[in-house]
Scaffold this motif. Structure first.
Motif, PDB file in Angstrom:
ATOM      1  N   CYS A  22      -2.516   0.647 -13.782  1.00 45.25           N
ATOM      2  CA  CYS A  22      -2.756   1.263 -13.338  1.00 45.25           C
ATOM      3  C   CYS A  22      -3.843   2.613 -14.666  1.00 45.25           C
ATOM      4  N   ASN A  23      -3.277   2.829 -15.245  1.00 47.90           N
ATOM      5  CA  ASN A  23      -3.502   3.678 -16.370  1.00 47.90           C
ATOM      6  C   ASN A  23      -5.175   3.638 -16.303  1.00 47.90           C
ATOM      7  N   SER A  24      -5.283   1.751 -16.888  1.00 45.13           N
ATOM      8  CA  SER A  24      -6.614   1.588 -16.744  1.00 45.13           C
ATOM      9  C   SER A  24      -7.795   1.970 -15.322  1.00 45.13           C
ATOM     10  N   LYS A  25      -7.108   1.665 -14.992  1.00 40.85           N
ATOM     11  CA  LYS A  25      -7.752   2.389 -13.551  1.00 40.85           C
ATOM     12  C   LYS A  25      -8.229   3.357 -13.165  1.00 40.85           C
ATOM     13  N   LEU A  26      -7.552   4.616 -14.453  1.00 41.94           N
ATOM     14  CA  LEU A  26      -7.467   5.756 -14.178  1.00 41.94           C
ATOM     15  C   LEU A  26      -8.472   6.465 -14.574  1.00 41.94           C
ATOM     16  N   GLN A  27      -8.597   5.341 -16.204  1.00 39.98           N
ATOM     17  CA  GLN A  27      -9.700   5.652 -17.081  1.00 39.98           C
ATOM     18  C   GLN A  27     -10.569   5.689 -16.209  1.00 39.98           C
ATOM     19  N   GLU A  28     -10.901   4.234 -16.092  1.00 38.30           N
ATOM     20  CA  GLU A  28     -12.336   3.817 -15.283  1.00 38.30           C
ATOM     21  C   GLU A  28     -12.562   5.040 -14.104  1.00 38.30           C
ATOM     22  N   VAL A  29     -12.164   5.642 -12.956  1.00 41.90           N
ATOM     23  CA  VAL A  29     -12.365   6.591 -12.248  1.00 41.90           C
ATOM     24  C   VAL A  29     -12.412   7.765 -13.191  1.00 41.90           C
ATOM     25  N   MET A  30     -12.036   7.851 -13.826  1.00 42.07           N
ATOM     26  CA  MET A  30     -12.730   9.662 -14.561  1.00 42.07           C
ATOM     27  C   MET A  30     -13.280   9.623 -15.349  1.00 42.07           C
ATOM     28  N   ASN A  63      -7.394   4.056  -7.038  1.00 37.75           N
ATOM     29  CA  ASN A  63      -8.138   3.629  -6.341  1.00 37.75           C
ATOM     30  C   ASN A  63      -9.116   3.803  -5.505  1.00 37.75           C
ATOM     31  N   MET A  64      -9.521   5.411  -6.729  1.00 39.28           N
ATOM     32  CA  MET A  64     -10.743   5.865  -6.320  1.00 39.28           C
ATOM     33  C   MET A  64     -12.217   4.285  -6.062  1.00 39.28           C
ATOM     34  N   ALA A  65     -12.050   4.530  -6.740  1.00 36.50           N
ATOM     35  CA  ALA A  65     -13.809   3.496  -7.334  1.00 36.50           C
ATOM     36  C   ALA A  65     -14.229   2.917  -6.702  1.00 36.50           C
ATOM     37  N   ASP A  66     -14.135   2.193  -5.450  1.00 31.02           N
ATOM     38  CA  ASP A  66     -15.041   2.021  -4.810  1.00 31.02           C
ATOM     39  C   ASP A  66     -14.489   2.670  -3.507  1.00 31.02           C
ATOM     40  N   LYS A  67     -14.533   3.539  -2.890  1.00 30.80           N
ATOM     41  CA  LYS A  67     -14.356   4.548  -2.294  1.00 30.80           C
ATOM     42  C   LYS A  67     -15.192   5.344  -1.494  1.00 30.80           C
ATOM     43  N   ALA A 256      -7.626 -16.165  16.514  1.00 36.44           N
ATOM     44  CA  ALA A 256      -8.729 -16.005  15.183  1.00 36.44           C
ATOM     45  C   ALA A 256      -8.368 -16.394  13.893  1.00 36.44           C
ATOM     46  N   TYR A 257      -9.106 -17.048  13.033  1.00 34.28           N
ATOM     47  CA  TYR A 257      -9.373 -17.909  11.995  1.00 34.28           C
ATOM     48  C   TYR A 257      -8.873 -16.487  10.783  1.00 34.28           C
ATOM     49  N   LEU A 258      -8.721 -15.561  11.109  1.00 30.49           N
ATOM     50  CA  LEU A 258      -8.066 -15.204   9.539  1.00 30.49           C
ATOM     51  C   LEU A 258      -7.841 -13.401  10.333  1.00 30.49           C
ATOM     52  N   VAL A 259      -7.120 -12.752   9.915  1.00 32.99           N
ATOM     53  CA  VAL A 259      -7.368 -11.409  10.277  1.00 32.99           C
ATOM     54  C   VAL A 259      -6.804 -10.982   9.180  1.00 32.99           C
ATOM     55  N   ASN A 260      -7.781  -9.860   9.030  1.00 34.67           N
ATOM     56  CA  ASN A 260      -7.400  -8.958   7.287  1.00 34.67           C
ATOM     57  C   ASN A 260      -6.444  -7.560   7.677  1.00 34.67           C
ATOM     58  N   ARG A 261      -6.099  -7.160   6.708  1.00 36.63           N
ATOM     59  CA  ARG A 261      -5.363  -5.243   6.732  1.00 36.63           C
ATOM     60  C   ARG A 261      -6.105  -5.043   5.983  1.00 36.63           C
ATOM     61  N   ILE A 262      -6.606  -3.553   6.025  1.00 39.23           N
ATOM     62  CA  ILE A 262      -7.242  -3.124   5.534  1.00 39.23           C
ATOM     63  C   ILE A 262      -6.824  -2.281   4.164  1.00 39.23           C
ATOM     64  N   TYR A 263      -6.702  -1.946   3.224  1.00 43.25           N
ATOM     65  CA  TYR A 263      -5.534  -1.363   1.927  1.00 43.25           C
ATOM     66  C   TYR A 263      -6.282  -0.504   1.149  1.00 43.25           C
ATOM     67  N   PHE A 264      -5.558  -0.092   0.892  1.00 41.70           N
ATOM     68  CA  PHE A 264      -6.623   1.939  -0.062  1.00 41.70           C
ATOM     69  C   PHE A 264      -6.607   0.641  -1.544  1.00 41.70           C
ATOM     70  N   GLU A 265      -5.320  -0.100  -1.788  1.00 45.09           N
ATOM     71  CA  GLU A 265      -5.292  -0.352  -3.291  1.00 45.09           C
ATOM     72  C   GLU A 265      -5.717  -1.306  -3.153  1.00 45.09           C
ATOM     73  N   ARG A 266      -6.953  -1.744  -3.742  1.00 41.48           N
ATOM     74  CA  ARG A 266      -8.111  -2.951  -4.216  1.00 41.48           C
ATOM     75  C   ARG A 266      -6.585  -4.588  -4.903  1.00 41.48           C
ATOM     76  N   PRO A 267      -7.164  -5.276  -3.443  1.00 40.79           N
ATOM     77  CA  PRO A 267      -8.723  -5.780  -3.069  1.00 40.79           C
ATOM     78  C   PRO A 267      -8.327  -4.809  -1.570  1.00 40.79           C
ATOM     79  N   ARG A 268      -9.330  -4.318  -0.813  1.00 39.53           N
ATOM     80  CA  ARG A 268      -8.975  -3.578  -0.117  1.00 39.53           C
ATOM     81  C   ARG A 268      -8.403  -4.524   1.867  1.00 39.53           C
TER      82      ARG A 268
END
Length: 439
Positions: A22-30, A63-67, A256-268
């Motif tokens: 989490c700290n690593s991702k926070l630094q990346e976003v900053m 988790n904002m980097a890809d939003k 269906a072959y696949l059902v994906n749920r959208i999450y906020f945290e990566r992987p989305r």
């Protein structure tokens, strides 16, 4: 070391690793935020005396980097507005405070903090505009939510109440709009495309604390196109999927072959297929292959292997009773033949080994969605599968509803192809118990 001590050590180690991540991702976003990092830091400072809200703020920012919002210019150019550079402290603080305020409702107060962070807290679902949808729907429905809370009997009842009392409607003409609609435009139009309605339903329901999800089907199992719909987990732990604003919660009866749920945290996007269908794990004795479907007139990859080597490909939690096409890295048919995965998890292969035999193929219809339609003028080709589609017959319409190909070689797996839009997008079929069964 005693077992309980080992478990405690492992638990503390996992927490430490999660904190470090989490700290690593926070630094990346900053770093990505540039000058806007002061806004993000202001949010964290605002909650320095409230540990739980601070954790929520860190979760969102980390988790904002890809939003971001995706816009399209009049010339069709795609523009991306990254949240890290444009989001304000005031916007995030209001979002967090309102999310915590509705967490006390009986339909969500049993959520863990981790589930709350995914199912209530996020300020966006996809790439929609950054707007104050939460404040708008919170104020619109607060008195209703307070009343429902006094007589609460279950999540199903809450979902049915909102679907029946505040409906919106599918507007096919809005499928052509590129990008996400604002919630205000959805309110004005009282509807939208499938995915627009799915997203707006989540905004409405999460604003009063209802843990509604967005689930996405990349390709149908026995129909063309893709699909998106809403879902929630009821008090018994069962997944309830339904089309947005549907007056019932019975789903649509499609597989269906696949059902994906959208999450906020990566992987989305995370696989939740097993919450809907009977699934099994599968090992194929060929390396580096994927599984594809025939959809909208072409073979399209839907499932890469979860694990592969030079000799084996392993697929995790895939849906039974569907037709699969193994393909290699360039999308061409692999050495492994297509198969229908049985309910017992055993593949039933189509190797064209019976093509020396004959089968009568008359009264073959054309279908659009799930309805049999009239046949247009022109020649139609009958294809059979033999490491690719090969032509085995031709016919013109006998009447408005039928094509008669007569006696043909039994390839096991067949496809009809015509010149028009409907003719080019038919589904493969097999002969099962004397009837045509489409996949």
């Amino acid at each position: 070391m005693r077992r309980i001590e080992i478990l405690l050590y492992v638990g503390l180690f996992c927490i430490a690793m999660m904190t470090a991540s989490c700290n690593s991702k926070l630094q990346e976003v900053m770093i990505l935020a540039g000058d806007n990092k002061q806004e993000l830091k202001a949010v964290i400072r605002n909650y320095r005396k409230d540990k739980l809200k601070k954790r929520a703020a860190v979760f969102l920012i980390s988790n904002m980097a890809d939003k971001g919002e995706i816009r399209y210019t009049e010339g069709g150019q795609k523009e991306i507005r990254p949240d890290v550079k444009f989001i304000s402290a005031d916007y995030l603080i209001e979002n967090i405070d309102l999310a915590f305020e509705v967490w006390q409702y009986p339909w969500c107060n049993s959520l863990s903090f981790e589930d709350f962070c995914e199912e209530i807290l996020p300020y966006r679902m996809r790439n929609e505009p950054l707007e104050n949808w939460r404040r708008y729907y919170y104020e619109k429905y607060k008195s209703v939510a307070d009343s429902l809370a006094k007589h609460y009997s279950g999540r199903r009842e809450i979902a049915l109440f909102f679907n029946s009392h505040y409906p919106k409607y599918y507007r096919p003409e809005m499928d052509t709009i590129r990008g996400e609609l604002s919630f205000r435009e959805m309110e004005k139009q009282r509807g939208g495309s499938c995915i627009q309605m799915v997203l707006n339903a989540v905004q409405e329901m999460r604003a009063i604390g209802f843990p509604l999800n967005i689930d996405v089907i990349p390709y149908h199992g026995k129909l063309n196109k893709s699909h998106a719909y809403n879902s929630f987990i009821d008090e018994e732990g069962r997944c309830v999927g339904f089309s947005p604003y549907s007056p019932n919660l019975t789903g649509n009866g499609m597989t269906a072959y696949l059902v994906n749920r959208i999450y906020f945290e990566r992987p989305r996007y995370r696989k939740v297929t097993e919450q809907y269908y009977h699934v099994t794990d599968l090992v194929l004795e060929e390396g580096n292959i994927s599984l594809a479907t025939y959809n909208d007139g072409a073979i399209k990859v839907v499932l890469p292997p979860d694990c592969t080597s030079a000799k084996r490909s392993v697929f995790d939690r895939i849906t039974c009773d569907l037709l699969y096409y193994p393909v290699n890295s360039n999308g061409a048919p692999s050495k492994t033949d297509p198969f229908i995965l049985g309910e017992d998890g055993v593949p039933q292969y189509f190797d064209a080994g019976k093509k020396a035999n004959k089968v009568l193929l008359n009264d073959v219809g054309l279908y659009w969605y799930r309805k049999r339609v009239n046949i247009e003028e022109g020649e139609y080709r009958l294809l059979g599968w033999d490491r690719g589609w090969v032509e085995i017959g031709k016919a013109s319409k006998d009447n408005d509803r039928s094509l008669n190909f007569g006696e043909v070689s039994d390839y096991g797996l067949f496809l009809v192809v015509g010149q028009g839009k409907i003719g080019q997008k038919q589904r493969p079929f097999i002969i099962k118990d004397g009837e045509l069964s489409f996949y």
